[in-house]
Design an enzyme around this catalytic site. Structure first.
Site, PDB file in Angstrom:
ATOM      1  N   GLY A  20       0.855  -1.194   0.000  1.00 22.76           N
ATOM      2  CA  GLY A  20       0.000   0.000   0.000  1.00 22.76           C
ATOM      3  C   GLY A  20       0.883   1.233   0.000  1.00 22.76           C
ATOM      4  O   GLY A  20       2.108   1.129  -0.145  1.00 22.76           O
ATOM      5  N   SER A  22       3.226   4.080   1.226  1.00 23.36           N
ATOM      6  CA  SER A  22       4.115   4.310   2.390  1.00 23.36           C
ATOM      7  C   SER A  22       4.492   5.782   2.428  1.00 23.36           C
ATOM      8  O   SER A  22       5.028   6.310   1.456  1.00 23.36           O
ATOM      9  CB  SER A  22       5.437   3.534   2.274  1.00 23.36           C
ATOM     10  OG  SER A  22       5.250   2.299   1.694  1.00 23.36           O
ATOM     11  N   CYS A 319       4.965 -32.398  12.392  1.00 25.31           N
ATOM     12  CA  CYS A 319       3.665 -32.937  12.792  1.00 25.31           C
ATOM     13  C   CYS A 319       3.057 -33.789  11.674  1.00 25.31           C
ATOM     14  O   CYS A 319       2.966 -33.348  10.531  1.00 25.31           O
ATOM     15  CB  CYS A 319       2.745 -31.760  13.103  1.00 25.31           C
ATOM     16  SG  CYS A 319       1.151 -32.284  13.670  1.00 25.31           S
ATOM     17  N   GLY A 359       2.672 -22.957  14.464  1.00 23.29           N
ATOM     18  CA  GLY A 359       3.186 -23.976  13.544  1.00 23.29           C
ATOM     19  C   GLY A 359       3.085 -23.577  12.083  1.00 23.29           C
ATOM     20  O   GLY A 359       2.294 -22.705  11.694  1.00 23.29           O
ATOM     21  N   ARG A 382      10.336 -25.189  14.695  1.00 21.40           N
ATOM     22  CA  ARG A 382      11.482 -25.435  13.803  1.00 21.40           C
ATOM     23  C   ARG A 382      12.422 -24.241  13.754  1.00 21.40           C
ATOM     24  O   ARG A 382      13.642 -24.381  13.808  1.00 21.40           O
ATOM     25  CB  ARG A 382      10.961 -25.738  12.396  1.00 21.40           C
ATOM     26  CG  ARG A 382      12.001 -26.200  11.394  1.00 21.40           C
ATOM     27  CD  ARG A 382      11.434 -26.130   9.972  1.00 21.40           C
ATOM     28  NE  ARG A 382      11.064 -24.760   9.642  1.00 21.40           N
ATOM     29  CZ  ARG A 382      11.911 -23.840   9.181  1.00 21.40           C
ATOM     30  NH1 ARG A 382      13.164 -24.153   8.954  1.00 21.40           N
ATOM     31  NH2 ARG A 382      11.510 -22.609   8.944  1.00 21.40           N
ATOM     32  N   GLY A 409       4.680 -35.310  19.736  1.00 25.07           N
ATOM     33  CA  GLY A 409       3.884 -36.520  19.530  1.00 25.07           C
ATOM     34  C   GLY A 409       4.716 -37.672  18.991  1.00 25.07           C
ATOM     35  O   GLY A 409       4.179 -38.712  18.606  1.00 25.07           O
ATOM     36  N   ARG A 418      -0.787 -35.299  25.620  1.00 22.83           N
ATOM     37  CA  ARG A 418      -1.213 -34.288  24.674  1.00 22.83           C
ATOM     38  C   ARG A 418      -2.191 -34.839  23.638  1.00 22.83           C
ATOM     39  O   ARG A 418      -3.070 -34.152  23.149  1.00 22.83           O
ATOM     40  CB  ARG A 418       0.051 -33.785  23.991  1.00 22.83           C
ATOM     41  CG  ARG A 418      -0.124 -32.681  23.044  1.00 22.83           C
ATOM     42  CD  ARG A 418       1.261 -32.130  22.771  1.00 22.83           C
ATOM     43  NE  ARG A 418       1.155 -30.837  22.150  1.00 22.83           N
ATOM     44  CZ  ARG A 418       1.057 -30.670  20.843  1.00 22.83           C
ATOM     45  NH1 ARG A 418       1.046 -31.693  20.046  1.00 22.83           N
ATOM     46  NH2 ARG A 418       0.973 -29.469  20.350  1.00 22.83           N
ATOM     47  N   GLY A 486       7.419 -16.123  -8.546  1.00 24.84           N
ATOM     48  CA  GLY A 486       7.978 -15.461  -7.369  1.00 24.84           C
ATOM     49  C   GLY A 486       9.394 -15.888  -7.040  1.00 24.84           C
ATOM     50  O   GLY A 486      10.128 -15.173  -6.367  1.00 24.84           O
TER      51      GLY A 486
END
Ligand code: RVP
Length: 501
Positions: A20, A22, A319, A359, A382, A409, A418, A486
C-alpha cells in the site's frame, strides 16, 4: 449429512501481501512490533504484552531455560516444555526467574586433578575458553582457580599435564562477592582489564561469572521483556491431566503465563482446566488454551476464560497428525476464520482475546502474513530449534551442521497426554517425527534479520504497528503459476552450473 466447506483451505505460501502507500515516516526504525498476550477490556491495557510477536513452542527440543532467557532478551516469550516432571519444569522456571542479566552460571568447569586434554575437550564442547576450576568440578563448587587459553600452550605441553600445574590459582584472581551490582562488577572488569569476573558467595563458592562481552550485549537488548521486578518473563506449558499439581508448582516458581498444550483444544478437558484456574486464582494467573482451527473452537475457549487462544492443527513441520488422523486445516484459513471470530467477540463483549498462530512458519514472511491475517503473535518450533540456544545436540551430517528436532507426539518425546483424550494412556501411533534441521547460529543474529524483514514489509504496507498492519493489509491468493514467478526463474543459478556438465 456431514457439513462440507465450500472452499478448500489454504496455507501461508498461497498468499501474498499487496503493498500500500508508504509515507516518508514509514521507516523500519519507526515500526513497533508490540502485541498483547492476554485478554483485556476495551479501553484498558493488557496486563502482559510482548515487544516482538514471537513465542517459542512448548517442545522438549525447543524451549528450555536457556532458550527462554535468550528469547526474553529479544522481547518474546518461551513456553517451557511440559513433557517432563513437575519438579523439573518448576526448576526451569525458577532458573529463568532467578537469572540476573549479566550474571552467568559457569558452564565450563573442571577439577584440579583433571588434565589439559580434559580442558581442551571441554572447550571444544562448550565453545567457551574460560574454565572454572572447582573442588568438585561443578558450577557452584569452591573456586580454586581459573584456566583460560592464556594459561597453556598446546604445542609445548603434554595433554596429560594436570590442571593444578598451569591454572591461575585463586590467590591471583580478582573476584567480587555475591550481591555486587552489574554496574559495580563491570567497573571492576574495566579497572582491572579483565575478560571475566568470578562472583563468589560468602563460603567462596562460585556463584556466577560476569563477562566483559555480555555487558556490551546487555546494552544491545533494548526490547528485553522484564516483569515488574526486572526479571525475565517466562511461560510454561501445562496439560489437562495433572494440572491441579503442575499449575500450583509453576505459579509458585514464578511462571508469568501458562498455556494448555494440546493438539486439539475444543474439549471439555480444557474447560475444566480453565475453570480450575479461575476458581483457584481468579484472574491473577494467566493461561492460554488451544489449539483450535475455527470460530466455534475459539468461542468455546474464549467463553471458558482463556487469556489467549492458539490456532493450528497439523501444520507443524514435524507434525503428522493430518496423515495419522485425518484432522486439521490449512493454517492460513484457520487464522483468518479465528481472527474474524476474535473481532466479532470483541464487538459483542468488549473483551479482546489475543490469538496465536502455532506452527507451519517456513519463511520469515509467513510471520508477517499471519499477523496481517489477524493473529497477535506466532508460535514457532522449527525456527528456534536451529539456534545455538535450543536444548538439542548439534551434529555434523554429510559435512553440514544440523540440530536435532523432534515432535512432542513422536515416540521420542512420549508426551502422550497431549494426544490422549482421557482414555488409554498408551496410544500406539505417533503424530510427530524425529528429525534434523540445518544449524543456523545464534538466536540474536537470526532473529534480528527476521524482524528487520518484518518491519520492512510492514513499511511496504504503510503500517507502523501491528494493529495498523491488520487494518491496512491487503492479501491476495496466488495461483500455482505465480508462485513459480515469485522465485528465481528462467535463469541458470551459478550454484547449479555443475548440473549442466
Ligand atoms: P513448526 O514451527 O512448524 O515446527 O511447528 C511447531 C508446532 O508443531 C508446535 O508449536 C506444536 O503445535 C506442533 N507440534 C509439536 N509436536 C508435534 C507433533 O509431534 N505432532 N506437533
Amino acid at each position: 449429512m456431514a457439513y462440507f466447506y465450500e472452499e478448500p483451505c489454504h496455507t501461508f505460501s498461497e498468499y501474498l501481501l499487496v503493498p500500500g502507500y508508504s509515507s516518508a515516516e514509514c521507516m523500519p526504525a519507526n515500526v513497533s512490533l508490540q502485541t498483547p498476550v492476554v485478554r483485556f477490556k476495551k479501553g484498558e491495557q493488557p496486563e502482559l504484552s510482548m515487544n516482538i510477536p514471537l513465542v517459542s513452542a512448548v517442545m522438549q527440543s525447543v524451549s528450555d531455560d536457556r532458550m527462554a532467557i535468550a528469547l526474553a532478551k529479544e522481547g518474546g516469550i518461551s513456553f517451557l516444555y511440559g513433557s517432563q516432571s513437575i519438579e523439573k519444569q518448576a526448576e526451569m522456571v525458577g532458573r529463568v526467574k532467578s537469572y540476573k542479566a549479566g550474571f552467568v552460571i559457569s558452564d565450563s568447569n573442571i577439577r584440579m586433578d583433571q588434565t589439559l586434554a580434559d580442558v581442551l575437550d571441554l572447550k571444544e564442547k562448550t565453545g567457551h575458553s574460560t574454565v572454572a576450576v572447582t573442588d568438585d568440578g561443578t558450577p557452584n563448587g569452591h573456586l580454586l582457580g581459573i584456566v583460560t587459553s592464556r594459561d597453556y600452550r598446546v604445542s609445548r605441553m603434554s595433554p596429560e599435564e594436570k590442571v593444578f600445574t598451569f591454572m591461575t590459582p585463586i590467590e591471583k584472581i580478582i573476584y567480587a562477592e555475591e550481591g555486587v551490582s552489574l554496574k559495580e562488577a563491570n567497573n571492576i572488569i574495566w579497572d582491572n582489564k579483565l575478560n571475566a569476573l568470578p562472583i563468589l558467595d560468602k563460603d567462596q563458592r562460585l556463584a556466577a561469572f560476569v563477562f566483559r562481552k555480555d555487558y556490551d550485549s546487555h546494552k544491545g537488548n533494548p526490547l528485553e521483556l522484564l516483569d515488574s521486578h526486572k526479571r525475565y518473563v517466562v511461560g510454561a506449558g501445562v496439560n489437562t491431566r495433572d494440572y491441579k499439581e503442575r499449575i500450583p508448582a509453576l505459579v509458585e516458581a514464578g511462571a508469568d503465563i501458562l498455556c494448555i498444550d494440546s493438539s486439539e483444544g475444543y474439549t471439555e478437558w480444557q474447560k475444566r482446566t480453565l475453570d480450575y484456574v479461575r476458581k483457584t486464582y481468579g484472574n491473577s494467573v494467566k493461561i492460554g488454551a488451544g489449539n483450535v482451527v475455527d470460530r466455534d473452537g475459539f468461542r468455546f475457549l474464549a467463553e471458558a476464560g482463556a487469556d489467549f487462544v492458539k490456532i493450528g492443527i497439523g501444520g507443524g513441520s514435524i507434525c503428522i497428525t493430518r496423515e495419522a488422523k485425518g484432522i486439521g486445516r490449512g493454517q492460513a484459513t484457520a487464522v483468518i476464520e479465528v481472527a474474524k471470530a476474535r473481532d466479532e467477540y470483541f464487538e459483542e463483549t468488549g473483551v479482546y482475546v489475543p490469538i496465536c498462530s502455532d506452527g507451519g512458519i517456513v519463511y520469515d514472511y509467513h510471520v508477517t502474513l499471519a499477523l496481517a491475517m489477524g493473529c497477535d503473535f506466532c508460535m514457532l518450533g522449527r525456527y528456534f530449534a536451529r539456534f545455538d540456544e535450543s536444548p538439542t545436540n548439534k551434529v555434523m551430517i554429510n559435512g553440514n551442521y544440523m540440530k536435532e528436532y523432534w515432535g512432542e507426539g513422536s515416540a521420542r518425546a512420549r508426551n502422550w497426554q497431549r494426544y490422549d483424550m482421557g482414555g488409554d494412556k498408551k496410544l500406539s501411533f505417533e503424530e510427530g517425527v524425529d528429525s534434523y534441521v540445518p544449524y543456523a547460529g545464534s538466536l540474536h543474529d537470526n532473529l534480528s534479520l527476521t524482524l528487520s524483514k518484518m518491519r520492512s514489509t510492514m513499511c511496504n504496507c504503510g503500517a507502523l504497528s501491528l494493529p495498523e498492519l491488520q487494518k491496512k493489509a491487503r492479501l491476495t491468493l496466488v495461483s500455482s503459476v505465480s508462485i513459480v514467478e515469485g522465485g528465481a526463474h528462467d535463469v541458470v543459478l551459478k550454484d547449479d552450473m555443475h548440473l549442466m556438465k
